[in-house]
Design a protein around this motif. Structure first.
Motif, PDB file in Angstrom:
ATOM      1  N   ALA A  25       1.019  -1.056   0.015  1.00 35.01           N
ATOM      2  CA  ALA A  25       0.330  -0.237  -0.478  1.00 35.01           C
ATOM      3  C   ALA A  25       0.576   1.265   0.142  1.00 35.01           C
ATOM      4  N   LEU A  26       1.403   1.410   1.038  1.00 33.71           N
ATOM      5  CA  LEU A  26       3.019   2.553   0.646  1.00 33.71           C
ATOM      6  C   LEU A  26       3.348   3.243  -0.522  1.00 33.71           C
ATOM      7  N   VAL A  27       3.457   1.517  -0.960  1.00 36.52           N
ATOM      8  CA  VAL A  27       4.445   1.717  -2.705  1.00 36.52           C
ATOM      9  C   VAL A  27       3.736   2.022  -3.820  1.00 36.52           C
ATOM     10  N   VAL A  28       2.565   1.360  -3.440  1.00 40.01           N
ATOM     11  CA  VAL A  28       1.658   2.430  -4.181  1.00 40.01           C
ATOM     12  C   VAL A  28       0.813   3.380  -4.255  1.00 40.01           C
ATOM     13  N   VAL A  29       0.426   4.422  -2.186  1.00 43.00           N
ATOM     14  CA  VAL A  29       0.338   5.681  -2.466  1.00 43.00           C
ATOM     15  C   VAL A  29       1.716   6.091  -2.933  1.00 43.00           C
TER      16      VAL A  29
ATOM     17  N   ALA B 221       1.765   7.240  -6.478  1.00 40.00           N
ATOM     18  CA  ALA B 221       1.024   8.163  -6.608  1.00 40.00           C
ATOM     19  C   ALA B 221       1.319   9.128  -6.642  1.00 40.00           C
ATOM     20  N   PHE B 222       2.178   9.672  -5.312  1.00 40.80           N
ATOM     21  CA  PHE B 222       2.455  10.767  -5.100  1.00 40.80           C
ATOM     22  C   PHE B 222       3.886  10.977  -6.334  1.00 40.80           C
ATOM     23  N   MET B 223       4.601  10.241  -6.438  1.00 44.52           N
ATOM     24  CA  MET B 223       5.934  10.990  -7.445  1.00 44.52           C
ATOM     25  C   MET B 223       4.671  10.663  -8.651  1.00 44.52           C
ATOM     26  N   TYR B 224       4.069  10.131  -9.738  1.00 42.19           N
ATOM     27  CA  TYR B 224       3.463  10.227 -10.182  1.00 42.19           C
ATOM     28  C   TYR B 224       2.565  11.374 -10.742  1.00 42.19           C
ATOM     29  N   ALA B 225       1.750  11.706  -9.247  1.00 45.30           N
ATOM     30  CA  ALA B 225       1.750  13.434  -9.669  1.00 45.30           C
ATOM     31  C   ALA B 225       2.879  14.149  -9.466  1.00 45.30           C
ATOM     32  N   ALA B 226       4.247  13.868  -8.998  1.00 40.82           N
ATOM     33  CA  ALA B 226       4.988  14.883  -8.907  1.00 40.82           C
ATOM     34  C   ALA B 226       6.125  14.792  -9.776  1.00 40.82           C
TER      35      ALA B 226
ATOM     36  N   ALA C 198      11.170   4.542 -11.418  1.00 33.37           N
ATOM     37  CA  ALA C 198      10.905   4.328 -10.106  1.00 33.37           C
ATOM     38  C   ALA C 198       9.404   4.410 -10.315  1.00 33.37           C
ATOM     39  N   ILE C 199       8.904   5.403 -11.085  1.00 27.96           N
ATOM     40  CA  ILE C 199       7.432   4.816 -11.268  1.00 27.96           C
ATOM     41  C   ILE C 199       6.974   4.261 -12.573  1.00 27.96           C
ATOM     42  N   VAL C 200       7.539   3.558 -13.480  1.00 26.01           N
ATOM     43  CA  VAL C 200       7.205   2.410 -14.518  1.00 26.01           C
ATOM     44  C   VAL C 200       5.951   2.351 -14.373  1.00 26.01           C
ATOM     45  N   LEU C 201       4.967   1.889 -13.226  1.00 25.91           N
ATOM     46  CA  LEU C 201       3.854   0.937 -13.566  1.00 25.91           C
ATOM     47  C   LEU C 201       2.575   2.375 -13.690  1.00 25.91           C
ATOM     48  N   PRO C 202       2.651   3.417 -13.055  1.00 28.33           N
ATOM     49  CA  PRO C 202       1.974   4.092 -13.295  1.00 28.33           C
ATOM     50  C   PRO C 202       1.682   4.794 -14.604  1.00 28.33           C
TER      51      PRO C 202
END
Length: 481
Positions: A19-23, A26-31, A449-453
């Motif tokens: 859950a922390l990785v997903v959050v 998401a935060f890194m994708y937004a930023a 690091a945000i390859v999935l999003p």
């Protein structure tokens, strides 16, 4: 704050970590875009000044190179100009010495050639013809004797007279040829003199031609220096490095001589100024006094060579008038001789102090002193005195390599400083480029690091693009229908 406080479900650590990785993703994708801009800004903030400093150092190195070239060419022009001037003076001396005797030599050669020609003409003279009575003798020879006794007597008398006259004529003829041979033999000294004079002329002309060739070589070098060619600059740079190395080696040898001189006078100076007097905790006053004497000797030698115009470290001394310059020369020479005498006396004093110390040690010991060695034992003393007298004059010549070292150090230091600045400019530019590339690497790592999003975003965009293409195809079919 403990690690458990970050877990959403403390009892289920893997699920909490997921859950922390997903959050976090998401935060890194937004930023993502602001972080990319931040990395680019950091790379530009650090790399741009480095590249700017590198370009500035490269420009400074180019300017330093131009200044070094100007100084090097000016020094080379001055040095070659002095050489050309000395060669012209030498050439003028040769012309004055050799060519001023050419009228006398020419007159001598003409006299000798005239005499040889006159003697040769004498050798070419034909002996006088036989007398006219030969015709009469021929007529008498045709007379018929017919057994007449008177005629026979006359003919015999004529024969005897003719034979005597013939022998006399032959003798005179041979004597004339011997005289001509002696005249021809007397040609040899004159020919040797002519050959010697011509050889001297050839030697003088060869020396003159050699001097002219040297002047031509110096003038060609001077023209290259004036033109500022790369070949001349390279030759002058190599010459400066060679002079610097040689001068440094000679200075090292002179430093060794100065050290020996210091050791020679340090002990007696301690008796003169006090052995227990210290300037600092490790520096004695006697050592400073010995160094001062050595430096004063070197200074007197420098002034002596300046007054002799061997070196040109002080232009003011060279510009003095002849009277003041000679006075300064003799004053410096007198002081140098005085200091040399003082050092010789100090060397003698050193030997006496060592002898007194040995005598004291022997008097305190139980071993009896051996017999004196006589004049053999005085050889070290004489050697020390001679060394103490010669070393100041040897140190006086340190001004010559010192001048060469000073003049060549400007070029050598400029070249080395230019190379150092260029190397530093290259390092800064490489560092700036490395920082710039590092910012790009950080951007790529952030995207990894945000390859999935990012994959999800790419799939969504692909689906939307496919839907739009399908709608456009349907609209196109309706339009055709």
């Amino acid at each position: 704050m403990s690690f458990q406080s970050w877990l959403l479900w403390p009892d289920n650590v893997p699920l909490s970590m997921l859950a922390l990785v997903v959050v976090g993703m998401a935060f890194m994708y937004a930023a993502r875009r602001p972080m990319h801009d931040l990395f680019r800004a950091l790379g530009h903030m650090v790399g741009a000044p480095l590249r700017m400093a590198g370009r500035w150092l490269a420009a400074a190195a180019a300017e330093m190179n131009q200044r070094n070239k100007a100084v090097l060419l000016a020094h080379g022009r001055q040095e070659v100009g002095q050489r050309v001037e000395r060669e012209f003076e030498r050439l003028g001396a040769i012309v004055t010495r050799d060519l001023q005797g050419y009228p006398t030599l020419q007159r001598k050669l003409l006299d000798e050639i005239t005499r040889i020609e006159e003697d040769y003409k004498k050798c070419g003279e034909v002996p006088p013809p036989p007398p006219d009575w030969t015709d009469a003798v021929a007529a008498v020879a045709n007379v018929k004797s017919a057994g007449n006794e008177l005629v026979l007597r006359v003919l015999e008398e004529i024969k005897r007279s003719v034979t005597g006259i013939h022998d006399k004529a032959i003798g005179e003829y041979r004597k004339a040829y011997e005289t001509r041979h002696r005249i021809l033999g007397s040609f040899m000294p004159f020919w040797r003199s002519v050959d010697k004079n011509l050889a001297q002329v050839e030697k003088n002309l060869a020396s003159l031609q050699s001097s002219v060739t040297t002047v031509d070589a110096h003038m060609a070098k001077y023209e290259q220096i004036n033109a500022g060619t790369d070949k001349a600059q390279h030759a002058l740079t190599v010459s400066a490095f060679t002079q610097f190395a040689i001068a440094l080696l000679v200075m090292a040898v002179a430093a060794g001589g100065a050290f020996i001189n210091f050791k020679l006078i340090a002990l007696p100076m301690s008796e003169m100024v006090g052995a227990g007097d210290y300037i600092t905790s490790a520096l004695r006053t006697s050592e400073v006094a010995a160094l001062v004497i050595i430096f004063v000797e070197a200074s007197m030698g420098l002034f002596l060579l300046e007054a002799m115009r061997v070196t040109h470290l002080f232009p003011r001394i060279a510009s003095l008038n002849e009277v003041l310059r000679r006075r300064m020369l003799w004053i410096a020479f007198a002081l140098l001789v005085t200091l040399a005498g003082v050092e010789a006396a100090l060397a003698l004093m050193r030997d006496m102090l060592i002898a007194d110390k040995q005598a004291l040690l022997q008097s305190l010991s139980t071993v009896q002193a051996g017999p004196t060695e006589g004049w053999v034992g005085r050889i070290p003393t004489a050697g020390q005195m001679l060394l103490g007298f010669i070393l100041p004059f040897a140190l006086a010549f340190i001004a010559i390599p010192l001048e060469s070292l000073i003049h060549s150090a400007r070029t050598v230091g400029g070249v080395l400083l230019t190379v150092l600045v260029r190397a530093l400019a290259l390092v800064l530019r490489v560092a700036g480029q490395a920082v710039r590339q590092a910012s790009r690497v950080l951007i790529r790592l952030y995207d990894v690091a945000i390859v999935l999003p990012l994959l999800a975003e790419r799939l969504v965009r692909g689906a939307r693009r496919s839907g739009r293409i399908g709608e456009l195809d349907v609209d196109a079919e309706r339009t055709h229908a």
